[in-house]
Scaffold this active site. Structure first.
Site, short mmCIF file in Angstrom:
data_model
loop_
_atom_site.label_atom_id
_atom_site.label_comp_id
_atom_site.label_asym_id
_atom_site.label_seq_id
_atom_site.Cartn_x
_atom_site.Cartn_y
_atom_site.Cartn_z
N ILE A 1 -0.16 7.54 3.42
CA ILE A 1 0.87 7.36 4.46
C ILE A 1 2.03 6.53 3.91
N LYS B 1 -10.57 -3.29 10.46
CA LYS B 1 -9.21 -3.09 11.00
C LYS B 1 -9.07 -3.82 12.33
N THR C 1 -5.27 1.53 13.45
CA THR C 1 -5.88 2.84 13.67
C THR C 1 -6.50 2.95 15.07
N ASP C 2 -6.60 4.19 15.56
CA ASP C 2 -7.30 4.43 16.83
C ASP C 2 -8.78 4.07 16.74
N GLU C 3 -9.31 3.98 15.50
CA GLU C 3 -10.75 3.76 15.34
C GLU C 3 -11.19 2.39 15.84
N GLY D 1 0.82 -1.22 0.00
CA GLY D 1 0.00 0.00 0.00
C GLY D 1 0.84 1.27 0.00
N LEU E 1 -11.08 14.60 5.45
CA LEU E 1 -11.53 15.95 5.81
C LEU E 1 -10.57 17.07 5.42
N LEU F 1 -2.90 -0.42 -6.63
CA LEU F 1 -3.28 0.82 -7.33
C LEU F 1 -4.80 0.89 -7.47
N THR F 2 -5.49 0.89 -6.34
CA THR F 2 -6.93 1.15 -6.33
C THR F 2 -7.12 2.64 -6.61
N THR G 1 -9.84 -6.78 1.54
CA THR G 1 -8.46 -6.29 1.66
C THR G 1 -8.01 -6.26 3.12
N PRO H 1 -18.65 20.39 3.24
CA PRO H 1 -19.69 19.68 3.99
C PRO H 1 -19.22 19.32 5.40
N TYR I 1 -15.37 0.04 8.33
CA TYR I 1 -13.91 0.23 8.21
C TYR I 1 -13.22 -0.16 9.51
N ALA J 1 1.64 3.22 -2.38
CA ALA J 1 1.29 4.29 -3.32
C ALA J 1 0.17 5.17 -2.77
P1 NAD Z 1 -4.86 5.22 1.42
O1 NAD Z 1 -6.28 4.87 1.14
O2 NAD Z 1 -4.36 6.59 1.04
O3 NAD Z 1 -3.88 4.18 0.70
C1 NAD Z 1 -4.13 2.80 0.69
C2 NAD Z 1 -3.19 2.16 -0.34
O4 NAD Z 1 -3.39 0.74 -0.30
C3 NAD Z 1 -3.44 2.62 -1.77
O5 NAD Z 1 -2.21 2.87 -2.42
C4 NAD Z 1 -4.13 1.41 -2.41
O6 NAD Z 1 -3.89 1.29 -3.81
C5 NAD Z 1 -3.50 0.26 -1.63
N1 NAD Z 1 -4.35 -0.95 -1.60
C6 NAD Z 1 -5.68 -1.02 -1.32
N2 NAD Z 1 -6.10 -2.29 -1.40
C7 NAD Z 1 -5.01 -3.05 -1.73
C8 NAD Z 1 -4.80 -4.43 -1.94
N3 NAD Z 1 -5.82 -5.30 -1.83
N4 NAD Z 1 -3.56 -4.87 -2.24
C9 NAD Z 1 -2.52 -3.99 -2.36
N5 NAD Z 1 -2.67 -2.66 -2.19
C10 NAD Z 1 -3.90 -2.20 -1.86
O7 NAD Z 1 -4.65 4.95 2.97
P2 NAD Z 1 -3.76 5.72 4.05
O8 NAD Z 1 -4.53 6.87 4.59
O9 NAD Z 1 -2.41 5.93 3.49
O10 NAD Z 1 -3.69 4.62 5.20
C11 NAD Z 1 -2.69 3.62 5.19
C12 NAD Z 1 -2.91 2.69 6.37
O11 NAD Z 1 -2.86 3.45 7.58
C13 NAD Z 1 -4.25 1.98 6.36
O12 NAD Z 1 -4.05 0.66 6.78
C14 NAD Z 1 -5.08 2.76 7.37
O13 NAD Z 1 -6.03 1.92 7.99
C15 NAD Z 1 -4.02 3.20 8.35
N6 NAD Z 1 -4.30 4.46 9.08
C16 NAD Z 1 -4.62 5.60 8.39
C17 NAD Z 1 -4.84 6.79 9.10
C18 NAD Z 1 -5.15 8.09 8.38
O14 NAD Z 1 -5.42 9.10 9.03
N7 NAD Z 1 -5.12 8.14 7.06
C19 NAD Z 1 -4.73 6.80 10.50
C20 NAD Z 1 -4.39 5.61 11.16
C21 NAD Z 1 -4.17 4.46 10.44
P1 TYD Z 2 -12.22 11.63 7.93
O1 TYD Z 2 -11.15 12.49 7.35
O2 TYD Z 2 -13.10 10.86 7.02
O3 TYD Z 2 -11.49 10.69 9.00
P2 TYD Z 2 -12.17 9.67 10.10
O4 TYD Z 2 -13.62 9.60 9.92
O5 TYD Z 2 -11.51 8.39 9.73
O6 TYD Z 2 -11.75 10.23 11.42
O7 TYD Z 2 -13.16 12.57 8.83
C1 TYD Z 2 -12.65 13.31 9.90
C2 TYD Z 2 -13.82 13.96 10.62
O8 TYD Z 2 -14.43 14.91 9.73
C3 TYD Z 2 -14.93 12.99 10.99
O9 TYD Z 2 -15.49 13.42 12.22
C4 TYD Z 2 -15.95 13.15 9.87
C5 TYD Z 2 -15.81 14.60 9.48
N1 TYD Z 2 -16.06 14.96 8.06
C6 TYD Z 2 -16.93 16.01 7.73
O10 TYD Z 2 -17.52 16.66 8.62
N2 TYD Z 2 -17.11 16.31 6.42
C7 TYD Z 2 -16.50 15.62 5.40
O11 TYD Z 2 -16.72 15.93 4.21
C8 TYD Z 2 -15.60 14.55 5.77
C9 TYD Z 2 -14.91 13.75 4.70
C10 TYD Z 2 -15.42 14.26 7.10
#
Ligand code: NAD
Ligand code: TYD
Length: 337
Positions: free
Chosen positions: A15, A155, A127-129, A10, A191, A38-39, A102, A206, A151, A12
């Site tokens: 993070i 996780k 994730t904290d979620e 993942g 967001l 590359l989704t 996935t 929004p 989601y 590309a």
């Molecule tokens: P993202 O959606 O930006 O990237 C996900 C990547 O995984 C993409 O490049 C996609 O092509 C690849 N992918 C998806 N399905 C796949 C598969 N079946 N095989 C191979 N590759 C695949 O996600 P992100 O925000 O970079 O998050 C990365 C990780 O960190 C995730 O596991 C997410 O749960 C975790 N995480 C994210 C956050 C956040 O704030 N973004 C916070 C805590 C944890």
């Molecule tokens: P998000 O970035 O989707 O992260 P997560 O839900 O995984 O924490 O959303 C962050 C917060 O912002 C969440 O409370 C939902 C809210 N939100 C909006 O109010 N408007 C939006 O368009 C989006 C995408 C999120």
């Protein structure tokens, strides 16, 4: 530091691509293979700064593909860092199926590979979620899992699989659970990039429900630094929370973004709440700060301002995304609200 050969899955995405850039900069003798399907969220443009590096290799593929994983892992790696996931809560509400495939099945396929080829270290980026919502106080690594969205549930299931492999087979896993990240290359469905790019386009932002939901925001590079420490020093079989303590309501955050952009507050548009919307996430990060001596180094205000500047400067990057498949998702998503 000894040379290391790492598989990043993942890489590309948001993070993962920041992590690869961090590792290439920080460790001149580490070799990285990036496996990504590359989704819609994977974008090789995120890696243009490292693609010519001889220590970086890309393979297109799916972590749920057992044969591919078997072939890829057979030469051996020193560590695997699994970022590959479906990562957006709203998409999981529209359709949970790819999250199960996935996030759960993909993790199990990787764990089998780790077991078969005796990979010495597997990092599950979680994730904290998985802990669910908390009104007061903060979750520790011992808090029970209580995920609410499809989601978060996928996780949590993956985390439990990792722990089961550790307990049953001593598969060498470490789980990290991080709060909300922000920074360059974040897909504009989340967001901060959504609000920033909508504001730049003069489009409404929004805000779900009353806008008083609280998230803890961490600059992505600090998350990458934490993962780097976990690769080098994290104790096998353990869980590490990662967070910054920068808790903000969504409205506070959006006001700050509008101020940085010099855009009016009347772009804010309150819309129907997200179903099952978690009120507040908050983590106790004592364990990683005492055991691994990690703490965030970037100030929230400065890194948020730098992030906004990056989106201003990277208009071509986000405009390409927003003019593609994204348009269909956005219309479907916001039609419901
Ligand atoms: P993202 O959606 O930006 O990237 C996900 C990547 O995984 C993409 O490049 C996609 O092509 C690849 N992918 C998806 N399905 C796949 C598969 N079946 N095989 C191979 N590759 C695949 O996600 P992100 O925000 O970079 O998050 C990365 C990780 O960190 C995730 O596991 C997410 O749960 C975790 N995480 C994210 C956050 C956040 O704030 N973004 C916070 C805590 C944890
Ligand atoms: P998000 O970035 O989707 O992260 P997560 O839900 O995984 O924490 O959303 C962050 C917060 O912002 C969440 O409370 C939902 C809210 N939100 C909006 O109010 N408007 C939006 O368009 C989006 C995408 C999120």
């Amino acid at each position: 530091m000894a040379a290391m050969k790492i598989l990043v899955t993942g890489g590309a995405g948001f993070i993962g691509s920041n992590f690869i850039q961090h590792i290439i900069q920080e460790h001149s003798n580490w070799d990285i293979t990036n496996l990504d399907k590359l989704t819609y969220a994977g974008n090789l443009e995120n890696l243009k700064d490292v693609e010519k590096e001889h220590r970086y290799h890309f393979a297109k593929g799916d972590i749920t593909d057992r044969e591919l994983i078997d072939r890829l892992l057979s030469p051996g790696f020193d560590a695997i860092v699994n970022f590959a996931a479906e990562s957006h809560v709203d998409r999981s509400i529209l359709d949970p199926s790819p999250f199960i495939e996935t996030n759960i099945k993909g993790t199990q396929v990787l764990l089998e590979g780790v077991r078969k080829y005796q990979i010495p270290r597997y990092i599950q980026v979680s994730t904290d979620e998985v802990y669910g919502s908390i009104d007061n106080g903060s979750f520790t690594e011992k808090s029970p899992l209580s995920p609410n969205s499809p989601y978060a549930t996928s996780k949590a299931a993956a985390d439990l699989l990792c722990l089961a492999y550790w307990k049953t087979y001593r598969t060498p896993i470490v789980i990290t659970r991080c709060t909300n990240n922000f920074g360059p290359y974040q897909f504009p469905e989340k967001l901060i990039p959504l609000a920033t790019t909508n504001a730049l386009e003069g489009k409404p932002i929004p805000v779900y429900g009353d806008g008083l939901n609280i998230r803890d925001w961490l600059y992505v590079v600090d998350h990458c630094r934490a993962l780097d420490s976990v690769i080098q020093k994290g104790t096998l079989g353990q869980i590490y929370n990662i967070g910054s303590g920068n808790e903000r309501t969504n409205l506070e955050l959006i006001h700050k973004l509008l101020e940085l952009l010099g855009k009016p507050k009347d772009l804010i548009q309150f819309v129907t709440d997200r179903p099952g919307h978690d009120r507040r996430y908050s983590l106790d990060v004592t364990k990683i700060s005492t055991e691994l001596r990690w703490k965030p180094t970037y100030s929230f205000e400065e890194s948020l301002a730098a992030t906004v500047k990056w989106y201003i400067k990277s208009e071509n990057w986000w405009r390409r995304i927003k003019s593609g498949e994204y348009t269909k998702y956005y219309q479907k998503m916001y039609h419901q609200r």
